[in-house]
Design an enzyme around this catalytic site. Structure first.
Site, PDB file in Angstrom:
ATOM      1  N   ASP A   1     -13.039   6.047   7.520  1.00 31.41           N
ATOM      2  CA  ASP A   1     -11.693   5.492   7.500  1.00 31.41           C
ATOM      3  C   ASP A   1     -11.118   5.773   6.101  1.00 31.41           C
ATOM      4  O   ASP A   1     -11.582   5.221   5.106  1.00 31.41           O
ATOM      5  CB  ASP A   1     -11.778   3.983   7.775  1.00 31.41           C
ATOM      6  CG  ASP A   1     -10.424   3.305   7.768  1.00 31.41           C
ATOM      7  OD1 ASP A   1      -9.461   3.887   7.239  1.00 31.41           O
ATOM      8  OD2 ASP A   1     -10.329   2.170   8.277  1.00 31.41           O
TER       9      ASP A   1
ATOM     10  N   GLU B   1     -15.564   3.100   4.979  1.00 35.72           N
ATOM     11  CA  GLU B   1     -14.244   3.381   4.392  1.00 35.72           C
ATOM     12  C   GLU B   1     -14.493   4.232   3.152  1.00 35.72           C
ATOM     13  O   GLU B   1     -15.380   3.902   2.356  1.00 35.72           O
ATOM     14  CB  GLU B   1     -13.566   2.085   3.939  1.00 35.72           C
ATOM     15  CG  GLU B   1     -13.105   1.208   5.062  1.00 35.72           C
ATOM     16  CD  GLU B   1     -12.509  -0.105   4.559  1.00 35.72           C
ATOM     17  OE1 GLU B   1     -11.910  -0.141   3.469  1.00 35.72           O
ATOM     18  OE2 GLU B   1     -12.664  -1.106   5.269  1.00 35.72           O
TER      19      GLU B   1
ATOM     20  N   LYS C   1       0.159   3.651   4.743  1.00 35.06           N
ATOM     21  CA  LYS C   1      -0.116   3.279   3.356  1.00 35.06           C
ATOM     22  C   LYS C   1       0.507   4.360   2.453  1.00 35.06           C
ATOM     23  O   LYS C   1       1.723   4.389   2.340  1.00 35.06           O
ATOM     24  CB  LYS C   1      -1.612   3.054   3.203  1.00 35.06           C
ATOM     25  CG  LYS C   1      -2.045   1.942   4.202  1.00 35.06           C
ATOM     26  CD  LYS C   1      -3.456   1.550   4.135  1.00 35.06           C
ATOM     27  CE  LYS C   1      -3.916   0.790   5.361  1.00 35.06           C
ATOM     28  NZ  LYS C   1      -3.253  -0.491   5.609  1.00 35.06           N
TER      29      LYS C   1
ATOM     30  N   SER D   1     -10.799  -1.103   0.889  1.00 31.02           N
ATOM     31  CA  SER D   1      -9.451  -1.675   0.837  1.00 31.02           C
ATOM     32  C   SER D   1      -9.324  -2.880  -0.082  1.00 31.02           C
ATOM     33  O   SER D   1      -8.242  -3.166  -0.586  1.00 31.02           O
ATOM     34  CB  SER D   1      -9.014  -2.088   2.244  1.00 31.02           C
ATOM     35  OG  SER D   1      -9.851  -3.116   2.737  1.00 31.02           O
TER      36      SER D   1
ATOM     37  N   ASN E   1       0.833  -1.210   0.000  1.00 34.04           N
ATOM     38  CA  ASN E   1       0.000   0.000   0.000  1.00 34.04           C
ATOM     39  C   ASN E   1       0.867   1.260   0.000  1.00 34.04           C
ATOM     40  O   ASN E   1       0.391   2.340   0.340  1.00 34.04           O
ATOM     41  CB  ASN E   1      -0.896   0.011   1.236  1.00 34.04           C
ATOM     42  CG  ASN E   1      -1.755  -1.227   1.322  1.00 34.04           C
ATOM     43  OD1 ASN E   1      -2.366  -1.615   0.333  1.00 34.04           O
ATOM     44  ND2 ASN E   1      -1.775  -1.871   2.468  1.00 34.04           N
TER      45      ASN E   1
ATOM     46  N   HIS F   1     -13.323  -2.574   7.515  1.00 33.46           N
ATOM     47  CA  HIS F   1     -12.134  -3.273   8.002  1.00 33.46           C
ATOM     48  C   HIS F   1     -12.384  -3.971   9.352  1.00 33.46           C
ATOM     49  O   HIS F   1     -13.177  -3.502  10.177  1.00 33.46           O
ATOM     50  CB  HIS F   1     -11.012  -2.234   8.150  1.00 33.46           C
ATOM     51  CG  HIS F   1      -9.671  -2.824   8.389  1.00 33.46           C
ATOM     52  ND1 HIS F   1      -9.078  -2.853   9.632  1.00 33.46           N
ATOM     53  CD2 HIS F   1      -8.804  -3.421   7.542  1.00 33.46           C
ATOM     54  CE1 HIS F   1      -7.892  -3.417   9.534  1.00 33.46           C
ATOM     55  NE2 HIS F   1      -7.697  -3.779   8.270  1.00 33.46           N
TER      56      HIS F   1
ATOM     57  N   HIS G   1      -7.050   4.072   2.607  1.00 31.90           N
ATOM     58  CA  HIS G   1      -6.502   3.899   1.255  1.00 31.90           C
ATOM     59  C   HIS G   1      -6.668   5.129   0.367  1.00 31.90           C
ATOM     60  O   HIS G   1      -6.266   5.115  -0.790  1.00 31.90           O
ATOM     61  CB  HIS G   1      -7.117   2.649   0.604  1.00 31.90           C
ATOM     62  CG  HIS G   1      -6.743   1.416   1.366  1.00 31.90           C
ATOM     63  ND1 HIS G   1      -5.601   0.703   1.109  1.00 31.90           N
ATOM     64  CD2 HIS G   1      -7.323   0.835   2.443  1.00 31.90           C
ATOM     65  CE1 HIS G   1      -5.503  -0.297   1.974  1.00 31.90           C
ATOM     66  NE2 HIS G   1      -6.535  -0.239   2.799  1.00 31.90           N
TER      67      HIS G   1
END
Ligand code: PLP
Length: 384
Positions: A201, A172, A234, A176, A39, A126, A204
């Site tokens: 979140d 998210e 990441k 991810s 990542n 996650h 990414h």
């Protein structure tokens, strides 16, 4: 010495053959091959500026370890400088640095939502969010992935059944494993309608999306019902997580958050590295632009080859379905020099084993081309 015929480990040993039978036994492998897995999206983990910043800090006497909790001797000026920079960069009222994204999600969800509150989780969030919800005080429900209507229905039903606390929506921004984007605008509207908090979140997305890598929540930062987690391991090439709460939630967290209070603070050297990454994002926007170009190139090439991928981001899932098949395909590509891993349940839903192809500035168009050629050859004859 323990007796040889001890049954002490039976309950652990018996689990492993079952995992193996299901093609889900995991092991640790050394790094090898062209990186289509990490990542480290902007290739900052080994960037000279990052190394120089850490070396200079060491030279200037920054300690390696913080030596204690932030509430005791562990509060270093490096943490405070990082948090001030992060609040400025993300346009947030405050920032708080945690040792990692997992711990930050767990810490926030076991601290801020209270008994009587409702947590509404996107079903694919996650593991750290699920764990935090399970360990916390609030009731929680999961909703279909990226479905604001399902989120709204869940909150409305809860209210109709007498729920009087606060609702918290947790998603998210860039998933991810699926590499798709959350409908943030709609989720914010739902949060506003129900006077709920929205926790996002950005693991990414930070560094990759938003103006100068500020994340997909950048246009909304500073709203007092938005709480963002920017992980730093990441695209920022380091480790840790920056949470951006309003001032009162930061003060509450500092006073009540057990994973924050009862833990040694993250290394001040890591705070230096993360701060440097934030500076690089602001000063070298060409990294973000180069990655966007590579992402566009890759999706174009995928389309030209008739391969199927549902994402439009730097996370490119190639869904295989069957665990054994995903493992075999990953091994074949590894054998051809490409570090691509098979992702199996429980990381992804049953029947959705896949390759997770990750695009970073550690590779160029030629390597993407070669990797897609190899993928095309290895999957020739498969039904798409
Ligand atoms: C969406 C998401 N959140 C949180 C985490 C955990 O972050 P960290 O690796 O910094 O603990 C990850 C890590 O894979 C992730 O993908």
């Amino acid at each position: 010495m323990s007796p040889i015929h001890s049954d002490r480990f039976d309950r652990y040993v018996s689990v492993l053959p079952a995992l193996k039978d299901d093609n889900r036994l995991r092991g640790l492998k050394p790094r090898a091959g062209v990186d289509f897995t990490s990542n480290d999206y902007l290739a900052l983990a080994s960037a000279p500026r990052m190394k120089e910043a850490v070396a200079a800090a060491l030279e200037a006497g920054t300690p390696i370890g913080a030596g204690g909790s932030r509430l005791l001797r562990g509060n270093c000026e490096e943490h405070e400088r990082l948090e001030a920079e992060a609040a400025r960069v993300f346009g947030a009222e405050t920032a708080l640095f945690f040792g990692g994204g997992y711990v930050a999600n767990f810490a926030i969800l076991t601290t801020l939502p209270q008994r009587g509150d409702l947590l509404v989780l996107d079903s694919l969030v996650h593991a750290s969010i699920h764990e935090g919800a399970r360990a916390g005080r609030a009731e929680f429900h999961t909703c279909a992935h990226n479905d604001p209507e399902a989120v709204e229905d869940t909150i409305r039903n809860w209210r109709e059944k007498g729920g009087t606390g606060r609702a918290w929506i947790v998603v998210e921004s860039l998933h991810s494993m699926d590499g798709d984007f959350a409908p943030l605008e709609d989720l914010i509207a739902v949060a506003n309608r129900y006077d709920a908090f929205l926790m996002v979140d950005e693991a990414h997305a930070t560094g990759v999306y938003g103006e100068r890598g500020r994340g997909l929540t950048a246009p909304y930062e500073g709203r007092d019902n938005l709480l963002v987690v920017h992980t730093c391991g990441k695209a920022l090439g380091a480790a840790g997580a920056l949470v951006t709460p309003s001032g009162v939630l930061r003060d509450f967290t500092v006073n009540r958050c057990r994973p924050f209070i009862f833990a040694t603070a993250p290394s001040p050297l890591m705070a230096v590295a993360v701060r440097q990454a934030l500076l690089i994002l602001q000063e070298e926007p060409e990294r973000q632009q180069r990655l966007a170009k590579l992402v566009a190139f890759t999706h174009r090439e995928i389309g030209l080859r008739g391969l199927r991928s549902s994402s439009g981001s730097q996370i490119v899932p190639y869904i295989v379905g069957d665990n054994a098949r995903a493992t075999r395909l990953a091994s074949a590509l590894q054998g051809r020099g490409f570090d691509i891993r098979g992702i199996r349940p429980p990381t992804v839903p049953e029947g959705a084993a896949r390759l997770r192809i990750s695009l970073t500035l550690k590779v160029g168009e030629e390597e993407v081309h070669a990797m897609l050629d190899a993928l095309t050859e290895e999957t020739r004859g498969w039904c798409q």
